[in-house]
Design a protein around this motif. Structure first.
Motif, mmCIF file in Angstrom:
data_model
loop_
_atom_site.group_PDB
_atom_site.id
_atom_site.type_symbol
_atom_site.label_atom_id
_atom_site.label_comp_id
_atom_site.label_asym_id
_atom_site.label_seq_id
_atom_site.Cartn_x
_atom_site.Cartn_y
_atom_site.Cartn_z
ATOM 1 N N ARG A 76 -89.167 32.469 134.856
ATOM 2 C CA ARG A 76 -88.709 31.730 136.029
ATOM 3 C C ARG A 76 -88.205 32.724 137.060
ATOM 4 O O ARG A 76 -87.705 33.799 136.718
ATOM 5 C CB ARG A 76 -87.589 30.748 135.656
ATOM 6 C CG ARG A 76 -86.427 31.418 134.911
ATOM 7 C CD ARG A 76 -85.414 30.415 134.428
ATOM 8 N NE ARG A 76 -84.318 31.069 133.687
ATOM 9 C CZ ARG A 76 -83.229 30.448 133.264
ATOM 10 N NH1 ARG A 76 -83.078 29.145 133.513
ATOM 11 N NH2 ARG A 76 -82.285 31.097 132.600
ATOM 12 N N SER A 77 -88.311 32.378 138.318
ATOM 13 C CA SER A 77 -87.896 33.288 139.385
ATOM 14 C C SER A 77 -86.419 33.146 139.729
ATOM 15 O O SER A 77 -85.835 34.052 140.315
ATOM 16 C CB SER A 77 -88.741 33.062 140.638
ATOM 17 O OG SER A 77 -88.607 31.724 141.088
ATOM 18 N N LEU A 137 -78.398 33.283 133.648
ATOM 19 C CA LEU A 137 -78.543 34.690 134.032
ATOM 20 C C LEU A 137 -79.427 35.461 133.054
ATOM 21 O O LEU A 137 -79.210 36.644 132.778
ATOM 22 C CB LEU A 137 -77.174 35.362 134.191
ATOM 23 C CG LEU A 137 -76.205 34.643 135.151
ATOM 24 C CD1 LEU A 137 -74.902 35.406 135.274
ATOM 25 C CD2 LEU A 137 -76.845 34.426 136.521
ATOM 26 N N ARG A 138 -80.460 34.767 132.561
ATOM 27 C CA ARG A 138 -81.489 35.369 131.709
ATOM 28 C C ARG A 138 -82.859 34.841 132.137
ATOM 29 O O ARG A 138 -82.996 33.665 132.466
ATOM 30 C CB ARG A 138 -81.293 35.001 130.236
ATOM 31 C CG ARG A 138 -80.067 35.583 129.587
ATOM 32 C CD ARG A 138 -79.992 35.152 128.122
ATOM 33 N NE ARG A 138 -78.798 35.663 127.472
ATOM 34 C CZ ARG A 138 -78.714 36.845 126.882
ATOM 35 N NH1 ARG A 138 -79.780 37.631 126.834
ATOM 36 N NH2 ARG A 138 -77.585 37.250 126.325
ATOM 37 N N GLY A 139 -83.855 35.698 132.091
ATOM 38 C CA GLY A 139 -85.211 35.267 132.382
ATOM 39 C C GLY A 139 -85.951 36.309 133.197
ATOM 40 O O GLY A 139 -85.448 37.399 133.455
ATOM 41 N N GLY A 140 -87.155 35.967 133.567
ATOM 42 C CA GLY A 140 -87.954 36.914 134.333
ATOM 43 C C GLY A 140 -89.179 36.260 134.910
ATOM 44 O O GLY A 140 -89.419 35.062 134.736
ATOM 45 N N THR A 141 -89.974 37.066 135.596
ATOM 46 C CA THR A 141 -91.158 36.540 136.252
ATOM 47 C C THR A 141 -92.245 37.595 136.262
ATOM 48 O O THR A 141 -91.986 38.784 136.045
ATOM 49 C CB THR A 141 -90.826 36.087 137.686
ATOM 50 O OG1 THR A 141 -91.925 35.363 138.236
ATOM 51 C CG2 THR A 141 -90.495 37.270 138.581
ATOM 52 N N LEU A 142 -93.478 37.162 136.508
ATOM 53 C CA LEU A 142 -94.614 38.075 136.538
ATOM 54 C C LEU A 142 -94.713 38.766 137.893
ATOM 55 O O LEU A 142 -94.385 38.184 138.940
ATOM 56 C CB LEU A 142 -95.910 37.307 136.266
ATOM 57 C CG LEU A 142 -96.030 36.635 134.900
ATOM 58 C CD1 LEU A 142 -97.311 35.806 134.841
ATOM 59 C CD2 LEU A 142 -96.005 37.657 133.776
ATOM 60 N N ILE A 151 -86.837 38.057 141.729
ATOM 61 C CA ILE A 151 -85.941 37.263 140.891
ATOM 62 C C ILE A 151 -84.667 36.960 141.664
ATOM 63 O O ILE A 151 -84.055 37.857 142.263
ATOM 64 C CB ILE A 151 -85.587 38.008 139.588
ATOM 65 C CG1 ILE A 151 -86.865 38.377 138.822
ATOM 66 C CG2 ILE A 151 -84.666 37.171 138.718
ATOM 67 C CD1 ILE A 151 -86.617 39.241 137.598
ATOM 68 N N THR A 152 -84.264 35.692 141.656
ATOM 69 C CA THR A 152 -83.023 35.266 142.295
ATOM 70 C C THR A 152 -81.932 35.128 141.241
ATOM 71 O O THR A 152 -82.105 34.445 140.235
ATOM 72 C CB THR A 152 -83.211 33.908 142.993
ATOM 73 O OG1 THR A 152 -84.200 34.052 144.026
ATOM 74 C CG2 THR A 152 -81.911 33.418 143.600
#
Length: 258
Positions: A76-77, A137-142, A151-152
């Motif tokens: 997720r962004s 406050l965890r996650g990432g994006t391609l 990433i926001t």
């Protein structure tokens, strides 16, 4: 919460990474900067924007993952999940360390604590490691076709023994799952992103950060940050307004070995 640095033997054994830092294209003709060279500050007293070019490549080693990584987080962004804090818009570019060519479809994953030093997935204030089911406050994006992952999040807080930082991993060839997370793939980089002390001092003086009662560890006092500037993942920060509460953009180019 305390991260444990890699010992010297392990650190030397880990592969080095190439970081492309902002500078002029003319500098590239002269040659790559020496390891640890800072080519542009990560935010000064006026938080001015850097020169926009990825021209000089600086080698750096990877950094410790730390004790608070959780597998298979969301792709997720926006990773804020309603957490209070000053906006932080990250633009992290991934390039091949041999060619400096951008790598598309790489998953850039980050995780960090909130304004009061808490990580999701763990409960207790600044020091307790009991697991919970949180994912803030965890996650990432391609990365896109230009190798950029956007990433926001919010500006991180701090906890005992560590300077303000964000953990980062870069993966390739991951499989996206129906629940919005990811599996598989190859991990190319584990590192940390760091913040200019002048900017952090301004942020820390204002709520909600000022409610954090733990004494803040500075970059100079931190046992993992090695004072290497861009070679250590020091973000280039640009203010989004006249007050820290308006937030910042943070940019860095990560060179990875495929």
């Amino acid at each position: 919460m305390t991260d444990t640095p890699m010992n010297e033997t392990n650190a030397l054994a880990r592969r080095t990474l190439l970081i492309a830092t902002g500078t002029t294209a003319a500098t590239l003709a002269v040659g790559a900067a020496a390891p640890g060279t800072r080519t542009s500050p990560a935010g000064d007293a006026t938080d001015t924007a850097p020169v926009a070019a990825a021209a000089v490549c600086t080698l750096t080693k990877e950094m410790t993952e730390g004790p608070y990584y959780l597998d298979g987080q969301y792709v997720r962004s926006d990773i804020t999940e309603g957490k209070t804090g000053f906006p932080l818009e990250l633009a992290l570019t991934v390039v091949d360390d041999d060619t400096c060519a951008a790598i598309s479809d790489a998953l850039v994953e980050i995780w960090h604590c909130d304004a009061l030093g808490e990580y999701s997935g763990y409960v207790g204030n600044n020091g307790h490691d009991e697991p919970d089911s949180g994912t803030f406050l965890r996650g990432g994006t391609l990365t896109d076709s230009g190798g950029v992952a956007r990433i926001t999040t919010v500006y991180p807080g701090w906890y005992r023994g560590r300077c303000v930082h964000i953990h980062v991993k870069v993966h390739v060839d991951v499989t996206l799952t129906a629940d919005g997370s990811f599996t598989g793939g190859t991990e190319l980089h584990t590192g940390q992103l760091f913040f200019d002390e002048t900017v952090t001092a301004r942020v820390g003086a204002l709520p909600p950060y000022s409610a954090n009662t733990v004494t803040r560890t500075t970059l100079a006092q931190d046992g993992i940050y090695d004072d290497g500037g861009a070679a250590s993942g020091l973000l280039t920060l640009t203010a989004l307004g006249s007050s820290p509460s308006a937030g910042y953009t943070g940019t860095l180019t990560l060179g990875v070995e495929r």
